[in-house]
Scaffold this motif. Structure first.
Motif, PDB file in Angstrom:
ATOM      1  N   GLU A  59      21.619  -5.199 -41.878  1.00  0.00           N
ATOM      2  CA  GLU A  59      22.273  -4.067 -41.268  1.00  0.00           C
ATOM      3  C   GLU A  59      21.755  -2.991 -40.556  1.00  0.00           C
ATOM      4  N   PHE A  60      20.759  -2.422 -41.698  1.00  0.00           N
ATOM      5  CA  PHE A  60      20.028  -1.466 -41.328  1.00  0.00           C
ATOM      6  C   PHE A  60      19.104  -1.647 -40.128  1.00  0.00           C
ATOM      7  N   ILE A  61      18.371  -2.848 -40.239  1.00  0.00           N
ATOM      8  CA  ILE A  61      17.508  -3.112 -39.255  1.00  0.00           C
ATOM      9  C   ILE A  61      18.381  -3.255 -37.775  1.00  0.00           C
ATOM     10  N   TYR A  62      19.333  -3.454 -37.881  1.00  0.00           N
ATOM     11  CA  TYR A  62      20.266  -3.531 -36.702  1.00  0.00           C
ATOM     12  C   TYR A  62      20.521  -2.200 -36.171  1.00  0.00           C
ATOM     13  N   LEU A  63      20.808  -1.347 -36.914  1.00  0.00           N
ATOM     14  CA  LEU A  63      20.930   0.051 -36.740  1.00  0.00           C
ATOM     15  C   LEU A  63      19.664   0.533 -36.054  1.00  0.00           C
ATOM     16  N   ALA A  64      18.604   0.270 -36.838  1.00  0.00           N
ATOM     17  CA  ALA A  64      17.311   0.901 -36.420  1.00  0.00           C
ATOM     18  C   ALA A  64      16.983   0.421 -34.777  1.00  0.00           C
ATOM     19  N   GLY A  65      17.541  -0.765 -34.716  1.00  0.00           N
ATOM     20  CA  GLY A  65      17.292  -1.381 -33.272  1.00  0.00           C
ATOM     21  C   GLY A  65      17.972  -0.504 -32.145  1.00  0.00           C
ATOM     22  N   LEU A  66      19.290  -0.216 -32.679  1.00  0.00           N
ATOM     23  CA  LEU A  66      20.069   0.759 -31.834  1.00  0.00           C
ATOM     24  C   LEU A  66      19.483   2.111 -31.506  1.00  0.00           C
ATOM     25  N   GLN A  91       2.109  15.656 -22.627  1.00  0.00           N
ATOM     26  CA  GLN A  91       3.492  15.434 -23.244  1.00  0.00           C
ATOM     27  C   GLN A  91       3.985  14.177 -22.560  1.00  0.00           C
ATOM     28  N   LYS A  92       3.969  14.043 -20.956  1.00  0.00           N
ATOM     29  CA  LYS A  92       4.708  13.016 -20.452  1.00  0.00           C
ATOM     30  C   LYS A  92       4.046  11.756 -20.679  1.00  0.00           C
ATOM     31  N   ARG A  93       2.410  11.730 -20.695  1.00  0.00           N
ATOM     32  CA  ARG A  93       1.926  10.525 -21.071  1.00  0.00           C
ATOM     33  C   ARG A  93       2.291   9.814 -22.535  1.00  0.00           C
ATOM     34  N   ALA A  94       2.220  10.887 -23.564  1.00  0.00           N
ATOM     35  CA  ALA A  94       2.793  10.591 -24.888  1.00  0.00           C
ATOM     36  C   ALA A  94       3.950   9.834 -24.713  1.00  0.00           C
ATOM     37  N   HIS A  95       5.161  10.474 -23.813  1.00  0.00           N
ATOM     38  CA  HIS A  95       6.494  10.162 -23.859  1.00  0.00           C
ATOM     39  C   HIS A  95       6.606   8.615 -23.106  1.00  0.00           C
ATOM     40  N   THR A  96       5.405   8.426 -22.355  1.00  0.00           N
ATOM     41  CA  THR A  96       5.495   7.204 -21.577  1.00  0.00           C
ATOM     42  C   THR A  96       5.171   6.131 -22.715  1.00  0.00           C
ATOM     43  N   GLN A  97       4.017   6.210 -23.524  1.00  0.00           N
ATOM     44  CA  GLN A  97       3.715   5.550 -24.525  1.00  0.00           C
ATOM     45  C   GLN A  97       4.872   5.167 -25.684  1.00  0.00           C
ATOM     46  N   ALA A  98       5.402   6.175 -26.076  1.00  0.00           N
ATOM     47  CA  ALA A  98       6.830   6.213 -26.925  1.00  0.00           C
ATOM     48  C   ALA A  98       7.860   5.286 -26.273  1.00  0.00           C
ATOM     49  N   ALA A  99       8.201   5.396 -25.027  1.00  0.00           N
ATOM     50  CA  ALA A  99       9.020   4.671 -24.240  1.00  0.00           C
ATOM     51  C   ALA A  99       8.773   3.079 -24.388  1.00  0.00           C
ATOM     52  N   LYS A 100       7.565   2.819 -24.253  1.00  0.00           N
ATOM     53  CA  LYS A 100       7.106   1.324 -24.192  1.00  0.00           C
ATOM     54  C   LYS A 100       7.041   0.565 -25.826  1.00  0.00           C
ATOM     55  N   ARG A 101       6.804   1.513 -26.484  1.00  0.00           N
ATOM     56  CA  ARG A 101       7.189   0.892 -27.807  1.00  0.00           C
ATOM     57  C   ARG A 101       8.581   1.015 -28.291  1.00  0.00           C
ATOM     58  N   TYR A 102       9.281   1.848 -28.012  1.00  0.00           N
ATOM     59  CA  TYR A 102      10.625   1.814 -28.234  1.00  0.00           C
ATOM     60  C   TYR A 102      11.341   0.779 -27.536  1.00  0.00           C
ATOM     61  N   LEU A 103      10.802   0.285 -26.459  1.00  0.00           N
ATOM     62  CA  LEU A 103      11.624  -0.738 -25.487  1.00  0.00           C
ATOM     63  C   LEU A 103      11.093  -2.149 -26.132  1.00  0.00           C
ATOM     64  N   LYS A 104       9.822  -2.300 -26.753  1.00  0.00           N
ATOM     65  CA  LYS A 104       9.603  -3.331 -27.307  1.00  0.00           C
ATOM     66  C   LYS A 104      10.402  -3.789 -28.716  1.00  0.00           C
ATOM     67  N   GLY A 105      10.677  -2.576 -29.320  1.00  0.00           N
ATOM     68  CA  GLY A 105      11.472  -2.654 -30.536  1.00  0.00           C
ATOM     69  C   GLY A 105      12.983  -2.979 -30.010  1.00  0.00           C
ATOM     70  N   TRP A 106      13.356  -2.574 -29.057  1.00  0.00           N
ATOM     71  CA  TRP A 106      14.703  -2.888 -28.693  1.00  0.00           C
ATOM     72  C   TRP A 106      14.923  -4.282 -28.002  1.00  0.00           C
ATOM     73  N   GLN A 107      13.887  -4.743 -27.300  1.00  0.00           N
ATOM     74  CA  GLN A 107      13.795  -6.210 -26.856  1.00  0.00           C
ATOM     75  C   GLN A 107      13.654  -7.407 -28.119  1.00  0.00           C
ATOM     76  N   HIS A 108      13.006  -6.853 -29.061  1.00  0.00           N
ATOM     77  CA  HIS A 108      12.912  -7.688 -30.395  1.00  0.00           C
ATOM     78  C   HIS A 108      14.337  -7.723 -30.824  1.00  0.00           C
ATOM     79  N   HIS A 109      14.841  -6.413 -30.908  1.00  0.00           N
ATOM     80  CA  HIS A 109      16.378  -6.585 -31.394  1.00  0.00           C
ATOM     81  C   HIS A 109      17.244  -7.519 -30.579  1.00  0.00           C
ATOM     82  N   HIS A 110      17.153  -7.585 -29.510  1.00  0.00           N
ATOM     83  CA  HIS A 110      17.935  -8.440 -28.472  1.00  0.00           C
ATOM     84  C   HIS A 110      17.479  -9.935 -29.068  1.00  0.00           C
TER      85      HIS A 110
END
Length: 347
Positions: free
Chosen positions: A168-175, A129-148
């Protein structure tokens, strides 16, 4: 004469080499132009057609598979043309959700093992579970960085100028991606570089969006931050009152993200009665209120996340997930008495 022939031969060799070099360089330039054109076309088509088409679908598994399979292809066009930052927000949010879905399955496996008093199996599932959460965090972080990269620093003080509703929706998705990155990092019990002020930044950035237009989700997201991060709730505000309002707005719009935010805050508060109440409301709304045709994917995503919360409660208390057809009900519900007939009088 021989010297003249040798000199001529050398000149012809140099000319041939220069010619070959020019041809190869020209081929490289042509290829680059073709790649760039292809990249621009793919980016434009994906943003204007693929994403809207997917958002009208309720097939979450298909969306998950598509994002994981096509992200490397679409993102590679950033090597020959502009970086596809907007697409990246959607791709990495969806791909992060794929990894988070795996984490939820491992969490259920751990809960089942605990229910069966199998400590070794439970520990192994929690590691997965923790390994999968680590992978999820990395992917979400990339999305957040591209949002920036596309919209600028959300904490910069100025809201971006949106071109259309999808912008606007993609802005919300980035948040959402930013908040999910922080949450997944916490669940993983390891730091992968998500700034710990991300929640506060996301909360403030939601003010750039029209709350009514976006189904109460901006206010719901902001109230979730207030409920989860001490010291962020403004004086005179009540996070759970705001979450209840956002839930109702989501029901009316057929995009029930508000229920998800409400449930997440209730889980953080460890309020099982409230969690059950939100899930019951969601199940009832699914029967009475149709999903928005334009945003069917988002509504299905909300339902999927609430089913996951329901499953965890069921597994912890019964050893199995929510039974088919019983979403919105629970193992300890009082059953209505069944009226029986006394047959002794008929004998």
């Amino acid at each position: 004469m021989n010297d003249f022939r040798k000199a001529g031969s050398r000149i012809r060799g140099v000319v041939a080499a220069v010619g070959a070099s020019l041809v190869l360089t020209g081929c490289g330039a042509v290829n680059h132009m073709i790649y760039k054109t292809t990249g621009d076309v793919m980016q434009g088509f994906s943003r204007n057609h693929t994403v809207p088409y997917l958002l009208e679908s309720d097939d979450l598994a298909m969306g998950c598979s598509m994002s994981e399979a096509t992200a490397p292809l679409l993102m590679s066009f950033g090597r020959v043309t502009r970086e596809p930052d907007q697409l990246a927000v959607m791709l990495y949010l969806s791909a992060g959700g794929c990894a988070e879905e795996q984490a939820r399955e491992h969490e259920l496996a751990a809960a089942r093992a605990m229910y069966a008093m199998n400590a070794g199996e439970a520990q192994d599932a929690m590691i997965r579970q923790k390994r999968a959460h680590t992978q999820a965090a990395k992917r979400y972080l990339k999305g957040w960085q591209h949002h920036h990269a596309h919209y600028g620093d959300p904490d910069g003080g100025e809201c971006p100028k949106f071109k259309d509703d999808l912008d606007e929706f993609i802005y919300l998705a980035g948040l959402l991606s930013g908040l999910q990155a922080l949450n997944a990092q916490i669940q993983a019990s390891s730091s992968i570089g998500v700034p710990f002020n991300t929640g506060s930044v996301v909360g403030r950035a939601t003010q750039c969006l029209d709350n009514k237009k976006w189904w109460g989700a901006p206010m719901g997201l902001r109230a979730t931050v207030w409920a989860m991060i001490p010291g962020t709730q403004p004086e005179g505000e009540d996070a759970f009152e705001r979450l209840a309002i956002a839930s109702k707005q989501g029901e009316e719009a057929g995009v029930r993200l508000g229920h998800v935010f409400h449930a997440i805050a209730a889980v953080n508060k460890n309020d099982e009665a409230l969690i059950k109440s939100v899930i019951r409301d969601h199940a009832e709304s699914l029967e009475n209120d149709s999903s928005s045709e334009q945003w069917r994917f988002v509504d299905a995503m909300a339902s999927n996340m609430l089913v996951a919360i329901s499953d965890r409660l069921w597994v912890e208390n019964t050893g199995h997930r929510t039974p088919i057809g019983q979403f919105g009900s629970f193992w300890d519900d009082q059953r209505a008495p069944v009226e029986t007939m006394d047959l002794d009088d008929l004998l």
